[in-house]
Motif scaffolding. Structure first.
Motif, PDB file in Angstrom:
ATOM      1  N   ASN A 132       1.217  -1.265  -0.054  1.00  0.00           N
ATOM      2  CA  ASN A 132      -0.022  -0.066  -0.110  1.00  0.00           C
ATOM      3  C   ASN A 132       0.742   0.716   0.128  1.00  0.00           C
ATOM      4  OD1 ASN A 132      -2.314  -1.586   0.562  1.00  0.00           O
ATOM      5  ND2 ASN A 132      -1.949  -1.527   2.497  1.00  0.00           N
ATOM      6  N   LYS A 133       1.315   1.914  -1.289  1.00  0.00           N
ATOM      7  CA  LYS A 133       1.963   3.085  -0.995  1.00  0.00           C
ATOM      8  C   LYS A 133       0.889   4.045  -0.711  1.00  0.00           C
ATOM      9  CE  LYS A 133       2.922   3.376  -5.538  1.00  0.00           C
ATOM     10  NZ  LYS A 133       3.827   3.320  -7.151  1.00  0.00           N
ATOM     11  N   PRO A 134       1.719   5.340  -0.060  1.00  0.00           N
ATOM     12  CA  PRO A 134       1.116   6.453   0.605  1.00  0.00           C
ATOM     13  C   PRO A 134       0.524   7.519  -0.660  1.00  0.00           C
ATOM     14  CG  PRO A 134       3.200   6.602   0.748  1.00  0.00           C
ATOM     15  CD  PRO A 134       3.385   5.387  -0.021  1.00  0.00           C
ATOM     16  N   LYS A 135      -0.741   8.235  -0.088  1.00  0.00           N
ATOM     17  CA  LYS A 135      -1.294   8.605  -0.942  1.00  0.00           C
ATOM     18  C   LYS A 135      -0.160   9.876  -1.715  1.00  0.00           C
ATOM     19  CE  LYS A 135      -5.761   8.392  -0.541  1.00  0.00           C
ATOM     20  NZ  LYS A 135      -7.167   8.444  -0.643  1.00  0.00           N
ATOM     21  N   VAL A 136       0.262  10.112  -0.265  1.00  0.00           N
ATOM     22  CA  VAL A 136       1.725  11.913  -0.273  1.00  0.00           C
ATOM     23  C   VAL A 136       2.211  11.782   0.238  1.00  0.00           C
ATOM     24  CG1 VAL A 136       0.705  14.170   0.361  1.00  0.00           C
ATOM     25  CG2 VAL A 136      -1.321  12.979  -0.487  1.00  0.00           C
ATOM     26  N   ILE A 137       3.524  12.261  -0.868  1.00  0.00           N
ATOM     27  CA  ILE A 137       5.146  12.679   0.551  1.00  0.00           C
ATOM     28  C   ILE A 137       4.749  14.092   0.266  1.00  0.00           C
ATOM     29  CG2 ILE A 137       7.184  12.015   0.133  1.00  0.00           C
ATOM     30  CD1 ILE A 137       6.369   9.823  -2.423  1.00  0.00           C
ATOM     31  N   PHE A 138       5.335  14.948   1.485  1.00  0.00           N
ATOM     32  CA  PHE A 138       5.633  16.070   1.927  1.00  0.00           C
ATOM     33  C   PHE A 138       6.901  15.805   2.109  1.00  0.00           C
ATOM     34  CE2 PHE A 138       5.383  19.455   4.597  1.00  0.00           C
ATOM     35  CZ  PHE A 138       5.281  20.214   3.795  1.00  0.00           C
ATOM     36  N   GLU A 162       8.374  11.167  -9.953  1.00  0.00           N
ATOM     37  CA  GLU A 162       7.566   9.974 -10.967  1.00  0.00           C
ATOM     38  C   GLU A 162       7.802   8.722 -11.339  1.00  0.00           C
ATOM     39  OE1 GLU A 162       8.548  13.087 -13.920  1.00  0.00           O
ATOM     40  OE2 GLU A 162       7.521  14.685 -12.904  1.00  0.00           O
ATOM     41  N   GLU A 163       9.204   8.089 -10.958  1.00  0.00           N
ATOM     42  CA  GLU A 163       8.886   6.812 -11.348  1.00  0.00           C
ATOM     43  C   GLU A 163       8.747   6.108 -11.067  1.00  0.00           C
ATOM     44  OE1 GLU A 163      13.229   3.356 -12.076  1.00  0.00           O
ATOM     45  OE2 GLU A 163      13.366   6.428 -12.484  1.00  0.00           O
ATOM     46  N   ASP A 164       8.295   6.680  -9.340  1.00  0.00           N
ATOM     47  CA  ASP A 164       7.845   5.452  -8.310  1.00  0.00           C
ATOM     48  C   ASP A 164       6.143   5.352  -8.727  1.00  0.00           C
ATOM     49  OD1 ASP A 164       9.902   3.564  -7.772  1.00  0.00           O
ATOM     50  OD2 ASP A 164      10.405   5.426  -6.634  1.00  0.00           O
ATOM     51  N   GLY A 165       5.498   6.514  -8.930  1.00  0.00           N
ATOM     52  CA  GLY A 165       4.434   7.168  -9.233  1.00  0.00           C
ATOM     53  C   GLY A 165       3.803   7.750  -8.939  1.00  0.00           C
ATOM     54  N   TYR A 166       4.336   8.769  -8.450  1.00  0.00           N
ATOM     55  CA  TYR A 166       3.784  10.271  -8.277  1.00  0.00           C
ATOM     56  C   TYR A 166       3.801  11.519  -8.927  1.00  0.00           C
ATOM     57  CZ  TYR A 166       3.457   8.018  -3.544  1.00  0.00           C
ATOM     58  OH  TYR A 166       3.110   6.498  -2.777  1.00  0.00           O
ATOM     59  N   VAL A 167       2.945  11.796  -8.775  1.00  0.00           N
ATOM     60  CA  VAL A 167       2.936  13.188  -9.418  1.00  0.00           C
ATOM     61  C   VAL A 167       3.630  14.129  -8.142  1.00  0.00           C
ATOM     62  CG1 VAL A 167       1.315  15.308 -10.944  1.00  0.00           C
ATOM     63  CG2 VAL A 167       1.153  12.665 -10.341  1.00  0.00           C
ATOM     64  N   PRO A 168       4.572  15.068  -8.645  1.00  0.00           N
ATOM     65  CA  PRO A 168       5.214  16.545  -7.930  1.00  0.00           C
ATOM     66  C   PRO A 168       4.679  17.805  -8.152  1.00  0.00           C
ATOM     67  CG  PRO A 168       7.210  15.559  -9.286  1.00  0.00           C
ATOM     68  CD  PRO A 168       5.500  14.522  -9.933  1.00  0.00           C
ATOM     69  N   PHE A 169       4.765  18.756  -6.859  1.00  0.00           N
ATOM     70  CA  PHE A 169       4.158  19.791  -7.592  1.00  0.00           C
ATOM     71  C   PHE A 169       5.247  20.451  -6.222  1.00  0.00           C
ATOM     72  CE2 PHE A 169       0.523  17.403  -7.741  1.00  0.00           C
ATOM     73  CZ  PHE A 169      -0.116  18.185  -9.217  1.00  0.00           C
ATOM     74  N   ASN A 183      12.178  36.858   7.174  1.00  0.00           N
ATOM     75  CA  ASN A 183      12.522  36.028   6.487  1.00  0.00           C
ATOM     76  C   ASN A 183      13.277  34.686   6.069  1.00  0.00           C
ATOM     77  OD1 ASN A 183      12.542  36.703   3.529  1.00  0.00           O
ATOM     78  ND2 ASN A 183      14.892  37.828   4.071  1.00  0.00           N
ATOM     79  N   ARG A 184      12.653  34.062   5.703  1.00  0.00           N
ATOM     80  CA  ARG A 184      12.562  32.408   5.427  1.00  0.00           C
ATOM     81  C   ARG A 184      12.437  31.919   4.405  1.00  0.00           C
ATOM     82  NH1 ARG A 184      14.946  29.116   9.031  1.00  0.00           N
ATOM     83  NH2 ARG A 184      14.757  27.653   9.137  1.00  0.00           N
ATOM     84  N   GLU A 185      13.176  31.431   2.750  1.00  0.00           N
ATOM     85  CA  GLU A 185      12.775  31.306   1.883  1.00  0.00           C
ATOM     86  C   GLU A 185      12.614  29.295   2.023  1.00  0.00           C
ATOM     87  OE1 GLU A 185      12.503  33.605  -1.543  1.00  0.00           O
ATOM     88  OE2 GLU A 185      14.806  34.292  -0.605  1.00  0.00           O
ATOM     89  N   ARG A 186      12.049  29.145   1.779  1.00  0.00           N
ATOM     90  CA  ARG A 186      12.609  27.412   1.818  1.00  0.00           C
ATOM     91  C   ARG A 186      11.843  26.702   0.449  1.00  0.00           C
ATOM     92  NH1 ARG A 186      15.618  28.344   4.670  1.00  0.00           N
ATOM     93  NH2 ARG A 186      16.430  27.536   6.699  1.00  0.00           N
ATOM     94  N   ILE A 187      12.348  25.471   0.012  1.00  0.00           N
ATOM     95  CA  ILE A 187      10.803  25.137  -0.687  1.00  0.00           C
ATOM     96  C   ILE A 187      10.406  23.974  -0.931  1.00  0.00           C
ATOM     97  CG2 ILE A 187      13.434  22.939  -1.561  1.00  0.00           C
ATOM     98  CD1 ILE A 187      11.673  24.079  -4.417  1.00  0.00           C
ATOM     99  N   TYR A 188       8.838  23.723  -0.575  1.00  0.00           N
ATOM    100  CA  TYR A 188       7.845  22.633  -0.721  1.00  0.00           C
ATOM    101  C   TYR A 188       7.507  21.388  -1.464  1.00  0.00           C
ATOM    102  CZ  TYR A 188       7.731  25.610   3.570  1.00  0.00           C
ATOM    103  OH  TYR A 188       9.055  26.310   4.538  1.00  0.00           O
ATOM    104  N   ILE A 189       7.475  20.360  -1.200  1.00  0.00           N
ATOM    105  CA  ILE A 189       7.419  19.548  -2.606  1.00  0.00           C
ATOM    106  C   ILE A 189       6.467  18.232  -2.283  1.00  0.00           C
ATOM    107  CG2 ILE A 189       8.340  17.375  -3.724  1.00  0.00           C
ATOM    108  CD1 ILE A 189      10.830  18.200  -3.041  1.00  0.00           C
ATOM    109  N   VAL A 190       5.193  18.244  -2.751  1.00  0.00           N
ATOM    110  CA  VAL A 190       4.084  17.799  -2.444  1.00  0.00           C
ATOM    111  C   VAL A 190       3.800  16.726  -3.805  1.00  0.00           C
ATOM    112  CG1 VAL A 190       1.347  17.891  -1.956  1.00  0.00           C
ATOM    113  CG2 VAL A 190       2.962  19.883  -1.227  1.00  0.00           C
ATOM    114  N   ALA A 191       3.483  15.587  -3.737  1.00  0.00           N
ATOM    115  CA  ALA A 191       3.890  14.303  -4.630  1.00  0.00           C
ATOM    116  C   ALA A 191       2.857  13.572  -4.404  1.00  0.00           C
ATOM    117  CB  ALA A 191       5.180  13.886  -3.714  1.00  0.00           C
TER     118      ALA A 191
END
Length: 360
Positions: A132-138, A162-169, A183-191
């Motif tokens: 059971n692969k998780p729905k979301v990787i954050f 993507e190769e493991d079946g996720y659509v990342p934003f 003032n803190r800039e960070r990148i956030y990935i929601v797959a």
């Protein structure tokens, strides 16, 4: 036949039980990402597993989260089969390997025998080496991640998802737009798992009212241990003058109370780059061993509680360790309100999917 009327509160409880999302907290640190998701999901989320390598961080985590499970250690030694099924993976994988402030070794970075740059792939292994692969990787990381190694590192990470079946934003967000004066800039990935992925995922751009440093200051009097000595102030001045003569921008910085702080970091000049002048009444008698006397300009460091507030942690969050550890932990942590705002958008997507594929 006797008919029974089921009370609405019972039906409500049953429904709530069915809508609980299970989460795991990898590279948990002091629980900032988890706290943001807890605030956004409320009773609809349950953390079932956590992993953290640093023991002082584990102590702070345990002091603030009442879990039945033990915090697991080195993620590289954890088999996917040891982790309970889950819907959401939270992973603030180490940023030092990609930080603009560090040596930026990326996947080749090594720390105490651990390849920090490759720990992302351990996250993916735990998520995908299961039925059971998780729905979301954050994931959260430094804003320099997309440009590391001319973009190849980031391309590899997104390609692996993507190769493991996720659509990342992904999106870079600044904490100053989410109700904290930093003032803190960070990148956030929601797959999202590809079978439930939306066509687009709209990241929040702001939340909460804008704040200044004075809004997060502790009540006076502040302990004299946070006020710099006149000897140390002179050392800082000489240090900055030396670097200015070389054309560098390094050195201490005193922030305006009506402005915002720079990004807090775990070491180096982290505290000295966010000094403030606090003229409120305080003792001039040192409570620690210092050279010289407490400065008469009222220059001080921010306190660990003020750093916690810069990251959006509530005042109910327990600070049980030494100041040195707390500065390190909050410098390494995340801004909770940013996480909460993103998590709320993730919940909207998941709730729209109904019960399909949810871990029971």
């Amino acid at each position: 036949m006797i008919e029974f009327e089921i009370p609405l509160r019972v039906l409500y409880r049953c429904r709530r039980k069915m809508t609980v999302y299970k989460a795991i907290d990898l590279f948990a640190g002091i629980g900032g990402i988890r706290m943001g998701f807890d605030q956004a999901f409320g009773d609809d989320i349950e953390t079932v597993f956590a992993s953290e390598f640093d023991e002082p961080a584990c102590k702070t985590y345990r002091a603030n989260f009442d879990d039945a499970f033990e915090i697991a250690g080195d993620i590289t030694k954890i088999n996917a089969s040891e982790v309970p099924d889950f819907d959401i993976c939270l992973a603030g994988f180490p940023c030092q390997a990609f930080s603009l402030a560090g040596r930026r070794k990326g996947f080749e970075d090594d720390y105490k025998g651990r390849a920090r740059g490759t720990l992302f792939f351990d996250t993916l292994r735990i998520c995908t080496d299961r039925l059971n692969k998780p729905k979301v990787i954050f994931c959260e990381n430094v804003k320099g991640l997309p440009i590391h190694d001319k973009g190849r590192t980031f391309k590899t990470i997104l390609g692996a998802l993507e190769e493991d079946g996720y659509v990342p934003f992904c999106k870079v967000l600044n904490s100053k737009n989410f109700g904290v004066p930093q003032n803190r800039e960070r990148i956030y990935i929601v797959a999202f798992r590809e079978d439930i992925a939306p066509r687009d995922f709209i990241f929040p751009t702001h939340a909460g009212r804008k704040k200044a440093i004075r809004d997060i200051m502790e009540e006076a009097p502040i302990s004299p241990k946070y006020y710099l000595s006149d000897t140390y102030m002179e050392t800082l001045r000489r240090h900055r003058a030396h670097h200015e003569a070389l054309g560098h921008g390094f050195g201490y910085e005193i922030r305006d109370l009506d402005d915002i702080a720079g990004a807090i970091v775990c070491g180096g000049m982290g505290r000295e780059r966010n000094l403030i002048v606090d003229h409120r009444e305080h003792s001039m008698v040192p409570v620690t061993r210092i050279k010289g006397h407490i400065n008469t300009e009222d220059v001080r460091k921010m306190t660990p509680r003020e750093w916690a507030r810069l990251q959006g942690f509530p005042d109910t969050y327990k600070l049980t360790l030494s100041d040195t550890q707390l500065y390190k932990q909050f410098g390494n942590s995340v801004t909770v309100p940013v996480i909460k705002a993103i998590a709320a958008r993730i919940k909207e997507v998941l709730d729209a999917q109904g019960e399909q594929g949810r871990v029971e």
